[in-house]
Design a protein around this motif. Structure first.
Motif, PDB file in Angstrom:
ATOM      1  N   VAL A 132      48.633  14.486  39.046  1.00 59.28           N
ATOM      2  CA  VAL A 132      49.602  15.095  38.136  1.00 59.28           C
ATOM      3  C   VAL A 132      50.524  16.041  38.900  1.00 59.28           C
ATOM      4  N   ASP A 133      49.961  16.864  39.779  1.00 58.33           N
ATOM      5  CA  ASP A 133      50.776  17.818  40.539  1.00 58.33           C
ATOM      6  C   ASP A 133      51.833  17.106  41.382  1.00 58.33           C
ATOM      7  N   ALA A 134      51.457  15.996  42.017  1.00 57.85           N
ATOM      8  CA  ALA A 134      52.414  15.246  42.840  1.00 57.85           C
ATOM      9  C   ALA A 134      53.502  14.605  41.981  1.00 57.85           C
ATOM     10  N   ALA A 135      53.128  14.108  40.816  1.00 58.77           N
ATOM     11  CA  ALA A 135      54.115  13.493  39.924  1.00 58.77           C
ATOM     12  C   ALA A 135      55.089  14.539  39.380  1.00 58.77           C
ATOM     13  N   VAL A 136      54.564  15.709  39.005  1.00 57.05           N
ATOM     14  CA  VAL A 136      55.424  16.790  38.505  1.00 57.05           C
ATOM     15  C   VAL A 136      56.388  17.232  39.598  1.00 57.05           C
ATOM     16  N   LYS A 137      55.871  17.378  40.814  1.00 57.33           N
ATOM     17  CA  LYS A 137      56.722  17.797  41.931  1.00 57.33           C
ATOM     18  C   LYS A 137      57.806  16.758  42.218  1.00 57.33           C
ATOM     19  N   ALA A 138      57.463  15.474  42.150  1.00 59.29           N
ATOM     20  CA  ALA A 138      58.453  14.416  42.398  1.00 59.29           C
ATOM     21  C   ALA A 138      59.532  14.388  41.319  1.00 59.29           C
ATOM     22  N   LEU A 139      59.170  14.738  40.079  1.00 54.77           N
ATOM     23  CA  LEU A 139      60.152  14.734  38.990  1.00 54.77           C
ATOM     24  C   LEU A 139      60.996  16.002  38.944  1.00 54.77           C
ATOM     25  N   PHE A 140      60.351  17.156  39.087  1.00 59.89           N
ATOM     26  CA  PHE A 140      61.030  18.423  38.837  1.00 59.89           C
ATOM     27  C   PHE A 140      61.112  19.361  40.035  1.00 59.89           C
ATOM     28  N   GLY A 141      60.432  19.038  41.145  1.00 63.19           N
ATOM     29  CA  GLY A 141      60.404  19.938  42.292  1.00 63.19           C
ATOM     30  C   GLY A 141      59.266  20.935  42.149  1.00 63.19           C
ATOM     31  N   ASP A 142      59.311  22.001  42.927  1.00 59.72           N
ATOM     32  CA  ASP A 142      58.287  23.048  42.862  1.00 59.72           C
ATOM     33  C   ASP A 142      58.572  23.961  41.676  1.00 59.72           C
ATOM     34  N   ILE A 143      57.861  23.733  40.599  1.00 58.54           N
ATOM     35  CA  ILE A 143      58.057  24.537  39.388  1.00 58.54           C
ATOM     36  C   ILE A 143      56.756  25.238  39.015  1.00 58.54           C
ATOM     37  N   LYS A 144      56.882  26.282  38.253  1.00 58.93           N
ATOM     38  CA  LYS A 144      55.739  27.016  37.701  1.00 58.93           C
ATOM     39  C   LYS A 144      55.924  27.067  36.183  1.00 58.93           C
ATOM     40  N   ASP A 200      67.072  26.427  28.663  1.00 56.80           N
ATOM     41  CA  ASP A 200      67.256  27.703  29.337  1.00 56.80           C
ATOM     42  C   ASP A 200      66.937  27.617  30.830  1.00 56.80           C
ATOM     43  N   GLY A 201      66.557  26.413  31.320  1.00 52.60           N
ATOM     44  CA  GLY A 201      66.244  26.226  32.736  1.00 52.60           C
ATOM     45  C   GLY A 201      64.789  26.484  33.077  1.00 52.60           C
ATOM     46  N   LYS A 202      64.001  26.960  32.124  1.00 53.11           N
ATOM     47  CA  LYS A 202      62.583  27.209  32.355  1.00 53.11           C
ATOM     48  C   LYS A 202      61.772  25.953  32.036  1.00 53.11           C
ATOM     49  N   PHE A 203      60.536  25.929  32.541  1.00 48.21           N
ATOM     50  CA  PHE A 203      59.636  24.812  32.285  1.00 48.21           C
ATOM     51  C   PHE A 203      58.429  25.316  31.502  1.00 48.21           C
ATOM     52  N   TYR A 204      57.959  24.478  30.587  1.00 47.32           N
ATOM     53  CA  TYR A 204      56.854  24.824  29.711  1.00 47.32           C
ATOM     54  C   TYR A 204      55.811  23.714  29.785  1.00 47.32           C
ATOM     55  N   LYS A 205      54.537  24.079  29.478  1.00 43.78           N
ATOM     56  CA  LYS A 205      53.455  23.111  29.633  1.00 43.78           C
ATOM     57  C   LYS A 205      52.505  23.179  28.458  1.00 43.78           C
ATOM     58  N   GLY A 206      51.961  22.020  28.102  1.00 44.72           N
ATOM     59  CA  GLY A 206      50.873  21.912  27.145  1.00 44.72           C
ATOM     60  C   GLY A 206      49.881  20.898  27.677  1.00 44.72           C
ATOM     61  N   THR A 207      48.589  21.111  27.427  1.00 48.46           N
ATOM     62  CA  THR A 207      47.566  20.184  27.909  1.00 48.46           C
ATOM     63  C   THR A 207      46.544  19.897  26.816  1.00 48.46           C
ATOM     64  N   MET A 208      45.826  18.799  26.999  1.00 50.03           N
ATOM     65  CA  MET A 208      44.744  18.413  26.097  1.00 50.03           C
ATOM     66  C   MET A 208      43.681  17.715  26.922  1.00 50.03           C
TER      67      MET A 208
END
Length: 157
Positions: free
Chosen positions: A42-54, A138-146
């Motif tokens: 998941v971390d690699a896929a997120v990084k490939a899509l959006f870059g280094d985000i928090k 607003d340029g921010k990133f948000y997350k939800g998990t299950m």
């Protein structure tokens, strides 16, 4: 040119404008970010899509059954009241982690339902996790998990 032909062409032109604007606004993530669809985590896929985000862990609700009896069709719902422009779905159970990316239309409501395929939970009892990342206007990133389990053989026994 007679009146009917003129009105018909006008209606056709008006119908074509929103479709053209929608096509311009959407991004083909499979074509523009191919590495995301090959990522094994998941971390690699997120990084490939959006870059280094928090991403902030708030604002996105993900629902799925705690124990899915059929890994071939796991229902997942995603809701958010945040003004988002992109919603991406990931999972950690299958070889490729990226599931889908949605472009949210202007003033769109994020209330999505989809069915995804997940392999059975491993013998060590580790749960699977569905992760949703939303890119806000607003340029921010948000997350939800299950967190969930997938029963072997398509049954809960």
């Amino acid at each position: 040119m007679n009146r009917r032909k003129f009105l018909g062409l006008g209606i056709l032109a008006m119908a074509a404008i929103p479709a053209t604007l929608s096509a311009i606004a959407s991004i083909d993530f499979r074509a523009t970010k191919p590495d995301a669809w090959k990522a094994k985590t998941v971390d690699a896929a997120v990084k490939a899509l959006f870059g280094d985000i928090k991403p902030e862990d708030k604002g996105i609700k993900v629902k799925a059954p705690k124990v899915a009896s059929n890994g071939g069709s796991v229902p997942v719902s995603i809701k958010s009241d945040l003004p988002l422009k992109t919603v991406a779905v990931f999972q950690n159970m299958d070889p490729e982690s990226a599931v889908a990316v949605f472009n949210v239309p202007e003033d769109g409501i994020v209330d999505y339902f989809l069915k995804i395929k997940l392999k059975a939970t491993d013998a060590n009892g580790g749960n699977g996790v569905v992760t949703v990342i939303g890119e806000g206007k607003d340029g921010k990133f948000y997350k939800g998990t299950m967190s969930l389990q997938v029963a072997k053989g398509g049954c809960e026994g």
